[in-house]
Design a protein around this motif. Structure first.
Motif: not given
Length: 662
Positions: A87, A91-93, A95, A122, A131, A160, A166-167
């Motif tokens: 990363l 950034t947004r992720y 789950y 989130s 993260l 991850i 995105k992750p």
């Protein structure tokens, strides 16, 4: 032998392990554990290098606990560059959680969602360190939740990886074996005598039940509550001791209970205070001396004392009486501010604008003797009153009221300037203690100067009435809620014999019957209906004071019409009231979204000159309402229109109030 586990649950030590199997042959063999002999130098225990064959297989290592790997079957190192994620910046992720579907607990996922760090953040961007930290916290959270469900060997790992640009953080859970109780012991419970079985059932937990933390806490709570309700005020329930056997995947539970002896209620005692004495507390209590002791009754008394509004804190303790097997109840109260000032502004179609203010001393005449001064100033109403009210009058929720009221009311049907003296003894219901049966007995003396018109000519007239009345009512409430019923029914009747002096003395009786029913069709839909019938027998309509006749129309009657506007009218098109009444209402209460609902409704009814109500010539009103379901009850806004209006009726009427229409 146990292998060390890394932060994400991966087995570590592989490098050391490979080093051991690729070292020179002279060091490939290791010393045997004590008590196990090995070939070589018997004096030093070192291997004899002259007898070693470099091509020979490695000797077994007993008791090591880990099998030697088959290097030919070892997986290759991953070469997919997408298996790792780097990363840069924030950034947004997203789950995901896997592996918990087999856990039969609806609370597990709910609790994880409520406490998850990944879920809480989130919608916020995160860098690599954030993260990683959030994933680590949720691994610990989910592991703890699984162990609380009885999965003591639960293991959770995280990874991850990129997904859709995105992750994606994935938590993989391996719950393992569900632990169960191999033994459950509740010591001391036999001292409760014949109530032992009921108390043991209240605890509930048995051998072979899952070792579930919620079940254990619930069982302890149920037992504590039950033993207090069964008459043991001094009972002690210890915290359970749980021993887990990981090898057998079981646990044992031991708990100690000291019942302390079964008791009965004695007297209520209280130190002198400015609120009320012990005798009045005994009037409020739902138990009497000699009744079996119950913690539920103590909680009920505490709640009732708080609901008087006269105390800020209440402390209630059972204390051993001088009589064996009896406990007295010691009550200590702290007074609350006794004064209340209230104000109200409002407007109603047909009722006009009005402003109301009142001042109350809630305990001017102890115990619970309140004095209220009230005034109303409006475009169609002016009023002043003095009210004395004693709550819990010699019994719980029995109310004695005396009042003097001077008023001037201007309605479409009449204008009345009146003075009233009244007294009422009643058993009331309220949102805290809803009663099945309520009743009232009353007496009224009224002097009223009233103006209406002569029906045949429309000419104005003025008459003075002196009226004595004895109103009585009885109501049955079989509904499930006072302000927002969803099932059940209600029945109510009111009879008021009256004597009137206006030129001559004559008597009559006003009778009214109300019924309503509620049916829950689905969790989001309740169908409700009501009927009201009324009659005045013993006197012609024109002899009865205009303020004592029946009227219909308005928010609590036939919606869509103005207040009291339905029924026969005089030559000036003003309502004149009648001797009988018929009304009905039908509505569907639909939960629309969140705390809001919609209510389509159809109302109907009319006023008749005959002494008996009819079921014809109805005036219908229809409309739509909105409900906001607050914590203290629904807030109602209804908009209605007359379906078959009379001349002069408005096309739209709006009503606002607390609670359902009926």
């Amino acid at each position: 032998m146990s292998l060390p586990v890394g932060r994400h649950g991966a087995v570590c030590g592989a490098a050391v392990f490979l080093l051991a199997v690729t070292a020179p042959a002279a060091y490939a063999q290791v010393a045997a554990p004590p008590g196990v002999s090995t070939p070589g130098n018997s004096a030093t225990g070192a291997p004899d290098e002259t007898q070693l064959d470099p091509n020979a297989p490695l000797a077994p290592l007993p008791n090591l606990g880990v099998d030697w790997p088959d290097l030919a079957k070892a997986p290759a190192e991953p070469v997919d560059p997408s298996a790792t994620l780097e990363l840069v910046g924030e950034t947004r992720y997203s789950y995901a959680v896997s592996g918990i579907d087999a856990v039969e607990s609806p609370l597990l996922r709910q609790r994880f969602d409520e406490l998850s760090t990944l879920k809480q953040h989130s919608n916020a961007p995160a860098n690599a360190a954030q993260l990683d930290r959030r994933a680590t916290e949720d691994v610990e959270l989910l592991t703890g939740l699984l162990r609380g469900e009885g999965y003591y060997d639960a293991r959770v790992t995280s990874r991850i990886e990129p997904r859709g640009g995105k992750p994606l953080v994935t938590l993989e859970a391996d719950p393992g074996v569900l632990y169960r109780f191999a033994g459950v012991t509740v010591n001391g419970l036999a001292d409760a005598g014949v109530k032992t079985t009921a108390l043991r059932s209240a605890f509930g937990i048995q051998t072979d039940d899952p070792v579930n933390a919620d079940t254990i806490v619930a069982g302890q709570t149920n037992l504590t509550r039950k033993i207090g309700d069964e008459g043991f005020p001094f009972a002690k329930v210890s915290d359970p001791e749980i021993v887990v056997d990981r090898a057998a995947h079981t646990a044992t539970l031991d708990m100690k209970v000291t019942p302390g002896g079964e008791k009965r209620f004695g007297e209520i005692t209280s130190l002198p205070n400015t609120v009320f004495d012990a005798d009045h507390m005994a009037d409020i209590a739902r138990f009497s001396p000699g009744d079996p002791y119950s913690d539920t009754q103590i909680a009920d008394l505490r709640r009732a004392l708080i609901q008087t509004g006269l105390v800020s804190t209440v402390d209630i303790k059972p204390v051993q009486s001088a009589m064996p097997g009896v406990v007295d109840i010691a009550v200590t109260v702290a007074p609350a501010p006794p004064h209340t000032i209230a104000g109200e502004l409002g407007y109603g179609a047909g009722e006009g604008a009005r402003a109301e203010v009142s001042w109350t001393h809630r305990n001017l005449f102890p115990p619970e003797g309140a004095l209220t001064l009230r005034g109303v100033l409006g475009t169609k109403e002016q009023l002043g009153s003095v009210v004395f009210r004693r709550n819990n009058f010699h019994d719980r929720d029995r109310v004695l009221t005396f009042q003097a009221v001077a008023s001037n009311l201007k309605r479409n049907a009449y204008q009345a300037t009146s003075f009233l003296l009244s007294g009422t003894l009643e058993r009331q219901t309220n949102i805290f203690f809803q009663k099945t049966w309520t009743w009232s007995l009353g007496a009224e003396l009224v002097a009223s100067d009233e103006r209406d018109v002569i029906l045949s000519t429309g000419a104005p007239r003025r008459r003075t009435f002196f009226i004595g009345a004895a109103p009585t009512s009885l109501t049955y409430d079989g509904s499930d809620d006072l302000l927002n019923p969803t099932r059940g029914f209600r029945l109510g009747g009111r009879v008021s014999p009256e004597v009137s002096l206006q030129g001559q003395v004559f008597g009559y009786a006003r009778v009214q019957f109300d019924a309503s029913a509620y049916k829950s069709v689905t969790p989001a839909l309740v169908v409700a209906g009501r009927v009201r019938l009324g009659t005045i027998v013993g006197a012609p309509r024109d002899a009865v004071a205009p303020s004592r006749r029946f009227y219909a129309g308005g928010g609590a009657s036939v919606r869509g019409y103005g207040y009291q506007d339905i029924g026969p009218r005089d030559p000036n098109n003003a309502p004149i009231g009648g001797r009988s009444l018929t009304e009905f209402s039908l509505e569907a209460r639909v939960k629309a979204f969140g705390n809001f609902g919609i209510v389509p409704f159809l109302d109907g009814g009319n006023i008749y000159t005959s002494p008996l109500p009819k079921f014809s010539e109805f005036r219908f009103g229809a409309g739509l309402g909105v409900r906001y379901y607050s914590n203290f009850g629904p807030i109602r806004v209804d908009v209605g229109t007359p379906v078959n209006p009379q001349p002069g009726d408005a096309r739209v009427a709006v009503y606002v109030s607390l609670g359902q229409a009926f």
